[in-house]
Design a protein around this motif. Sequence first.
Motif, short mmCIF file in Angstrom:
data_model
loop_
_atom_site.label_atom_id
_atom_site.label_comp_id
_atom_site.label_asym_id
_atom_site.label_seq_id
_atom_site.Cartn_x
_atom_site.Cartn_y
_atom_site.Cartn_z
N SER A 18 0.05 -16.52 -0.64
CA SER A 18 -0.84 -16.26 -1.77
C SER A 18 -0.33 -16.98 -3.02
O SER A 18 -1.12 -17.57 -3.78
N LEU A 19 0.96 -16.94 -3.25
CA LEU A 19 1.55 -17.62 -4.40
C LEU A 19 1.29 -19.12 -4.32
O LEU A 19 0.92 -19.74 -5.32
N LYS A 20 1.45 -19.70 -3.15
CA LYS A 20 1.23 -21.15 -2.99
C LYS A 20 -0.21 -21.50 -3.37
O LYS A 20 -0.45 -22.48 -4.09
N GLU A 21 -1.17 -20.70 -2.92
CA GLU A 21 -2.57 -20.96 -3.25
C GLU A 21 -2.78 -20.91 -4.76
O GLU A 21 -3.44 -21.78 -5.34
N LYS A 22 -2.21 -19.90 -5.42
CA LYS A 22 -2.37 -19.76 -6.87
C LYS A 22 -1.70 -20.91 -7.61
O LYS A 22 -2.26 -21.43 -8.59
N LEU A 23 -0.51 -21.29 -7.16
CA LEU A 23 0.19 -22.39 -7.81
C LEU A 23 -0.62 -23.68 -7.71
O LEU A 23 -0.75 -24.42 -8.69
N GLU A 24 -1.17 -23.95 -6.54
CA GLU A 24 -1.92 -25.18 -6.34
C GLU A 24 -3.23 -25.19 -7.14
O GLU A 24 -3.69 -26.24 -7.57
N GLN A 25 -3.81 -24.01 -7.36
CA GLN A 25 -5.04 -23.92 -8.14
C GLN A 25 -4.77 -24.08 -9.64
O GLN A 25 -5.59 -24.65 -10.36
N GLN A 26 -3.64 -23.58 -10.10
CA GLN A 26 -3.40 -23.48 -11.53
C GLN A 26 -2.43 -24.51 -12.11
O GLN A 26 -2.22 -24.54 -13.32
N HIS A 27 -1.85 -25.33 -11.26
CA HIS A 27 -0.88 -26.31 -11.74
C HIS A 27 -1.25 -27.70 -11.22
O HIS A 27 -1.87 -27.84 -10.16
N ASN A 28 -0.81 -28.69 -11.98
CA ASN A 28 -1.05 -30.08 -11.62
C ASN A 28 0.31 -30.72 -11.33
O ASN A 28 0.91 -31.35 -12.20
N PHE A 29 0.81 -30.51 -10.12
CA PHE A 29 2.14 -31.02 -9.75
C PHE A 29 2.08 -32.52 -9.54
O PHE A 29 1.05 -33.04 -9.14
N PRO A 30 3.18 -33.23 -9.80
CA PRO A 30 4.49 -32.75 -10.28
C PRO A 30 4.43 -32.44 -11.77
O PRO A 30 3.69 -33.08 -12.51
N GLU A 31 5.25 -31.45 -12.18
CA GLU A 31 5.27 -31.04 -13.58
C GLU A 31 6.47 -30.14 -13.86
O GLU A 31 7.19 -29.74 -12.95
N GLU A 32 6.64 -29.82 -15.14
CA GLU A 32 7.65 -28.84 -15.55
C GLU A 32 7.11 -27.44 -15.20
O GLU A 32 5.95 -27.15 -15.46
N TYR A 33 7.97 -26.59 -14.64
CA TYR A 33 7.57 -25.23 -14.28
C TYR A 33 8.62 -24.28 -14.84
O TYR A 33 9.82 -24.52 -14.73
N LEU A 34 8.16 -23.20 -15.45
CA LEU A 34 9.06 -22.24 -16.07
C LEU A 34 9.36 -21.09 -15.11
O LEU A 34 8.46 -20.36 -14.70
N PHE A 35 10.62 -20.96 -14.77
CA PHE A 35 11.11 -19.85 -13.95
C PHE A 35 11.76 -18.84 -14.90
O PHE A 35 12.52 -19.23 -15.79
N LYS A 36 11.46 -17.55 -14.70
CA LYS A 36 12.07 -16.51 -15.53
C LYS A 36 12.69 -15.44 -14.63
O LYS A 36 12.06 -15.00 -13.67
N PHE A 37 13.89 -15.05 -15.01
CA PHE A 37 14.61 -14.03 -14.26
C PHE A 37 15.25 -13.06 -15.23
O PHE A 37 15.58 -13.42 -16.36
N ILE A 38 15.43 -11.83 -14.79
CA ILE A 38 16.18 -10.84 -15.56
C ILE A 38 17.33 -10.36 -14.67
O ILE A 38 17.13 -10.04 -13.49
N ILE A 39 18.51 -10.35 -15.27
CA ILE A 39 19.71 -9.95 -14.53
C ILE A 39 20.52 -9.01 -15.42
O ILE A 39 20.32 -8.95 -16.63
N THR A 40 21.45 -8.29 -14.80
CA THR A 40 22.41 -7.55 -15.60
C THR A 40 23.28 -8.61 -16.27
O THR A 40 23.50 -9.69 -15.71
N SER A 41 23.76 -8.34 -17.46
CA SER A 41 24.54 -9.34 -18.20
C SER A 41 25.84 -9.61 -17.47
O SER A 41 26.80 -8.85 -17.56
N ASP A 42 25.85 -10.69 -16.72
CA ASP A 42 26.97 -11.06 -15.87
C ASP A 42 26.94 -12.57 -15.72
O ASP A 42 26.02 -13.12 -15.10
N SER A 43 27.92 -13.26 -16.29
CA SER A 43 27.93 -14.72 -16.25
C SER A 43 27.98 -15.26 -14.82
O SER A 43 27.47 -16.35 -14.54
#
Length: 101
Positions: A18-43
């Motif tokens: 499902s994610l692949k379908e959404k990505l292909e519909q909403q993005h024009n690859f190749p391109e910059e893509y923003l990944f976001k993560f939340i972690i406990t503060s740990d280097s």
Amino acid sequence: MANIIESNHANPEDFYKSLKEKLEQQHNFPEEYLFKFIITSDSEKITEILRVFDNLKYTLANRESSNGKYTSVSINCFVLDADQVISIYKKVAAIENVMML
């Protein structure tokens, strides 16, 4: 496009399809893509995440929560296609205690 939020799919493969379908519909690859993560503060967690991006062109920004307990990690990365985005998400998903947004 909103990035990944917790999946309602029981089967991870259905979610990624499902994610692949959404990505292909909403993005024009190749391109910059923003990944976001939340972690406990740990280097060490940040280092684990960055290892996934080895040999890729990216910029990193991170910010601690007001109480210092959590860190948000934003990685803007040049990707070739939806399959590469999914591959990165799968690798990060294997890291313990990382929330993907």
